[in-house]
Design a protein around this motif. Structure first.
Motif, PDB file in Angstrom:
ATOM      1  N   GLU A 131      36.509  67.540  36.528  1.00 57.30           N
ATOM      2  CA  GLU A 131      36.622  66.083  36.962  1.00 57.30           C
ATOM      3  C   GLU A 131      35.443  66.154  38.312  1.00 57.30           C
ATOM      4  OE1 GLU A 131      40.134  63.666  38.452  1.00 57.30           O
ATOM      5  OE2 GLU A 131      39.139  64.694  40.129  1.00 57.30           O
ATOM      6  N   LEU A 132      34.529  65.476  37.832  1.00 56.16           N
ATOM      7  CA  LEU A 132      33.421  65.112  38.870  1.00 56.16           C
ATOM      8  C   LEU A 132      33.846  64.129  39.836  1.00 56.16           C
ATOM      9  CD1 LEU A 132      30.145  65.278  36.954  1.00 56.16           C
ATOM     10  CD2 LEU A 132      31.427  67.116  37.626  1.00 56.16           C
ATOM     11  N   ALA A 133      34.642  63.161  39.364  1.00 50.75           N
ATOM     12  CA  ALA A 133      35.146  62.073  40.306  1.00 50.75           C
ATOM     13  C   ALA A 133      36.054  61.369  39.648  1.00 50.75           C
ATOM     14  CB  ALA A 133      34.121  61.140  40.757  1.00 50.75           C
ATOM     15  N   ASP A 134      36.868  60.621  40.072  1.00 50.70           N
ATOM     16  CA  ASP A 134      38.024  59.981  39.516  1.00 50.70           C
ATOM     17  C   ASP A 134      37.469  59.044  38.057  1.00 50.70           C
ATOM     18  OD1 ASP A 134      40.534  58.871  38.626  1.00 50.70           O
ATOM     19  OD2 ASP A 134      40.211  57.142  39.914  1.00 50.70           O
ATOM     20  N   GLY A 135      37.922  59.536  36.926  1.00 53.20           N
ATOM     21  CA  GLY A 135      37.429  58.914  35.878  1.00 53.20           C
ATOM     22  C   GLY A 135      36.162  59.445  35.253  1.00 53.20           C
ATOM     23  N   LEU A 136      35.356  60.327  35.863  1.00 54.61           N
ATOM     24  CA  LEU A 136      34.081  60.734  35.312  1.00 54.61           C
ATOM     25  C   LEU A 136      34.405  62.494  34.859  1.00 54.61           C
ATOM     26  CD1 LEU A 136      31.069  60.346  34.989  1.00 54.61           C
ATOM     27  CD2 LEU A 136      30.846  61.128  37.311  1.00 54.61           C
ATOM     28  N   VAL A 137      34.631  62.731  33.881  1.00 58.17           N
ATOM     29  CA  VAL A 137      34.904  64.218  33.293  1.00 58.17           C
ATOM     30  C   VAL A 137      33.877  64.922  32.388  1.00 58.17           C
ATOM     31  CG1 VAL A 137      36.639  65.583  32.138  1.00 58.17           C
ATOM     32  CG2 VAL A 137      37.219  63.506  33.315  1.00 58.17           C
ATOM     33  N   LEU A 138      33.506  65.933  32.975  1.00 62.41           N
ATOM     34  CA  LEU A 138      32.422  66.772  32.508  1.00 62.41           C
ATOM     35  C   LEU A 138      33.215  68.038  31.570  1.00 62.41           C
ATOM     36  CD1 LEU A 138      29.274  67.776  32.323  1.00 62.41           C
ATOM     37  CD2 LEU A 138      29.984  69.167  34.411  1.00 62.41           C
ATOM     38  N   GLU A 139      32.646  68.242  30.495  1.00 60.85           N
ATOM     39  CA  GLU A 139      32.689  69.389  29.634  1.00 60.85           C
ATOM     40  C   GLU A 139      31.661  70.090  29.154  1.00 60.85           C
ATOM     41  OE1 GLU A 139      36.531  68.299  26.516  1.00 60.85           O
ATOM     42  OE2 GLU A 139      34.597  66.973  26.200  1.00 60.85           O
ATOM     43  N   ARG A 140      31.923  71.576  28.924  1.00 56.75           N
ATOM     44  CA  ARG A 140      30.805  72.238  28.231  1.00 56.75           C
ATOM     45  C   ARG A 140      31.397  72.865  27.030  1.00 56.75           C
ATOM     46  NH1 ARG A 140      28.616  76.471  31.992  1.00 56.75           N
ATOM     47  NH2 ARG A 140      30.186  77.942  31.180  1.00 56.75           N
ATOM     48  N   VAL A 141      30.901  72.692  25.812  1.00 58.11           N
ATOM     49  CA  VAL A 141      31.381  72.913  24.510  1.00 58.11           C
ATOM     50  C   VAL A 141      30.398  73.626  23.800  1.00 58.11           C
ATOM     51  CG1 VAL A 141      32.520  71.982  22.759  1.00 58.11           C
ATOM     52  CG2 VAL A 141      32.930  70.808  24.704  1.00 58.11           C
TER      53      VAL A 141
ATOM     54  N   TYR B 217      26.608  69.969  27.144  1.00 56.87           N
ATOM     55  CA  TYR B 217      27.402  69.075  28.189  1.00 56.87           C
ATOM     56  C   TYR B 217      27.630  67.947  27.845  1.00 56.87           C
ATOM     57  CZ  TYR B 217      26.462  73.102  31.419  1.00 56.87           C
ATOM     58  OH  TYR B 217      26.443  74.060  32.240  1.00 56.87           O
ATOM     59  N   ARG B 218      28.960  67.571  27.834  1.00 54.14           N
ATOM     60  CA  ARG B 218      29.390  66.147  27.487  1.00 54.14           C
ATOM     61  C   ARG B 218      30.095  65.534  28.673  1.00 54.14           C
ATOM     62  NH1 ARG B 218      32.661  67.988  21.821  1.00 54.14           N
ATOM     63  NH2 ARG B 218      30.831  68.452  20.795  1.00 54.14           N
ATOM     64  N   LEU B 219      29.578  64.438  29.040  1.00 51.30           N
ATOM     65  CA  LEU B 219      30.302  63.575  30.304  1.00 51.30           C
ATOM     66  C   LEU B 219      30.661  62.371  29.816  1.00 51.30           C
ATOM     67  CD1 LEU B 219      30.536  63.831  33.199  1.00 51.30           C
ATOM     68  CD2 LEU B 219      28.147  62.900  33.297  1.00 51.30           C
ATOM     69  N   ARG B 220      31.871  62.061  30.124  1.00 52.86           N
ATOM     70  CA  ARG B 220      32.593  60.794  30.027  1.00 52.86           C
ATOM     71  C   ARG B 220      32.874  59.996  31.242  1.00 52.86           C
ATOM     72  NH1 ARG B 220      34.869  64.615  26.341  1.00 52.86           N
ATOM     73  NH2 ARG B 220      34.635  64.061  23.910  1.00 52.86           N
ATOM     74  N   GLY B 221      32.315  58.826  31.370  1.00 49.76           N
ATOM     75  CA  GLY B 221      32.989  58.225  32.507  1.00 49.76           C
ATOM     76  C   GLY B 221      33.383  56.667  32.107  1.00 49.76           C
ATOM     77  N   GLU B 222      33.435  55.663  33.347  1.00 52.24           N
ATOM     78  CA  GLU B 222      33.993  54.295  33.140  1.00 52.24           C
ATOM     79  C   GLU B 222      32.992  53.694  33.663  1.00 52.24           C
ATOM     80  OE1 GLU B 222      37.905  54.923  34.746  1.00 52.24           O
ATOM     81  OE2 GLU B 222      38.665  56.137  33.015  1.00 52.24           O
ATOM     82  N   GLY B 223      31.895  53.632  33.438  1.00 49.48           N
ATOM     83  CA  GLY B 223      30.978  52.632  34.084  1.00 49.48           C
ATOM     84  C   GLY B 223      30.427  53.353  35.343  1.00 49.48           C
TER      85      GLY B 223
END
Length: 440
Positions: A109-119, A411-417
């Protein structure tokens, strides 16, 4: 032809490579079960067509005999029923290994709602150029499909009948599965193999398996990353504190079990304290095994008949020839390996655990062994199912390269704006909180 002597790819080769690339994209998105089933179908097809493959190999061997092919290459060329059965078993073993794709190596978790994965993901398309070894077609094709990669293979002309029969069987095995048979293809001409080196953008990794000259030529003539080794100059060091009978058994296996392999020893180093005792038994034992010994002055004084020249210390014989040198101590053995070794595989025979640990830590090779044969440097024997080759480079992958060496990561990064400006201007703060990596 270019100034380097490497032709530009023909239209037909570009079409072939594009088809493999397209199939590889689909393969990379396939499920573990789909790729497992593809391998099992490939193995069954090889069994069904075993007689055809062995007959094709007999034709290649007959032509090799007529052409006077070197004994080391003939040994690699042979693919009889027993060797083929072993290769088929390797394909099935490979299908049962854990899926190399989709493994989450990092979850943060980089920040609330911002999540990084390495796959882990496939490399894409492999270009593999090899000499004499038709069983390599089976190993490489199986590894490529299991790891989600397409593969373009080019074998030596000495194995053209066998390679064609094997590839035909593999493609027939893929027909009817969810994996496209276009993911695998075989080049047939030297011009195509040279032009393959120009396919950057379509091919992601070149893997050469063959002579020093082949590997070095490829390394010098492509912009595509190259994985492989040019030399297999492996050493076996007999320490002063040693079980001579055990050391001799290991040394003979390391040289004679399959002398044409790159993991067979080419130089035997013996501590001067144990040399009289060890060589008294070793010289006749190697002679009985058909090995020609070439030695330095000290070893010739202890029974080695032929003279070793300075060229012998860096020679990859791939034959029943072994260079022998008596060294004054452990440090001189290390210095010899540093100077002449190819960073492939080295072994020590010693009863002193401290000496063994020093050797294991100090020798900068892909494989460093204690009291065992260098012939264990092999993907199948490591439990990898198979290998695409052995890498002696320092960066990974190193040593026998199996499934793990044929994947990279994304790297996959999922955020909320989320936007970077909010963090740069202090409106948001990074948490950098590690999360569980398990995906199940």
């Amino acid at each position: 032809m270019t100034s380097q002597g490497v032709p530009e790819p023909s239209a037909d080769l570009l079409l072939l490579a594009t088809a493999v690339r397209r199939a590889a994209v689909g393969l990379g998105q396939s499920s573990n079960q789909q790729r497992q089933q593809a391998l099992l179908s490939m193995a069954s097809s090889l069994e069904t067509h075993a007689d055809r493959i062995v007959a094709a190999n007999a034709d290649d061997l007959a032509q090799a005999s007529a052409d006077g092919l070197a004994p080391a290459l003939v040994a690699r060329l042979k693919l009889d029923a027993g060797k083929l059965a072993g290769a088929i078993d390797g394909v099935r073993q490979l299908s049962a290994l854990d899926d190399p794709l989709g493994a989450r190596q990092l979850h943060r978790e980089l920040a609330d709602g911002l999540v990084l994965e390495r796959v882990t993901v496939p490399l894409g398309v492999l270009g593999v150029i090899f000499e004499a070894r038709p069983d390599a077609v089976i190993q490489i094709a199986a590894l490529a499909i299991r790891s989600g990669n397409g593969a373009i293979l080019k074998g030596g002309s000495e194995a053209k009948c066998t390679n064609h029969a094997v590839m035909q069987s593999l493609k027939e095995g893929l027909d009817g599965t969810s994996v496209s048979a276009d993911a695998l293809d075989l080049l047939t001409t030297r011009a195509e193999s040279l032009a393959l080196l120009r396919l950057d953008g379509l091919v992601d990794l070149i893997i050469p398996r063959g002579s020093n000259e082949l590997v070095r030529f490829i390394q010098d003539n492509t912009r595509i990353p190259v994985l492989g080794h040019a030399d297999g100059v492996c050493h076996f060091y007999v320490d002063e504190e040693v079980d001579c009978a055990q050391a001799l058994r290991i040394a003979i296996d390391s040289k004679t079990q399959y002398p044409a392999a790159c993991n067979a020893i080419e130089t035997l180093l013996v501590h001067q304290t144990i040399a009289p005792t060890f060589l008294k038994k070793a010289v006749p034992a190697f002679k009985d095994a058909g090995v020609c010994l070439r030695g330095d002055e000290a070893s010739r004084g202890l029974g080695v008949e032929q003279v070793a020249t300075s060229d012998d210390w860096s020679q990859e014989y791939l034959d029943l020839v072994l260079a022998v040198r008596v060294v004054k101590d452990f440090d001189e053995a290390l210095e010899h390996i540093r100077r002449y070794g190819s960073r492939h595989t080295e072994a020590i025979a010693t009863l002193n655990q401290g000496t063994a640990e020093r050797f294991l830590r100090a020798v900068d090779s892909a494989g460093v062994y204690h009291n065992c044969s260098t012939r264990f440097a092999d993907g199948f024997r490591y439990g990898f199912g198979a290998e695409v080759g052995i890498s002696t480079q320092t960066l990974p992958p190193r040593g026998p390269v199996g499934l793990e060496g044929l994947v990279t990561y994304r790297y996959r990064l999922r955020g909320e704006g989320h936007i970077a400006a909010d963090f740069a201007e202090g409106r948001e703060q990074f948490s950098h909180r590690d999360l569980p990596t398990a995906t199940k």
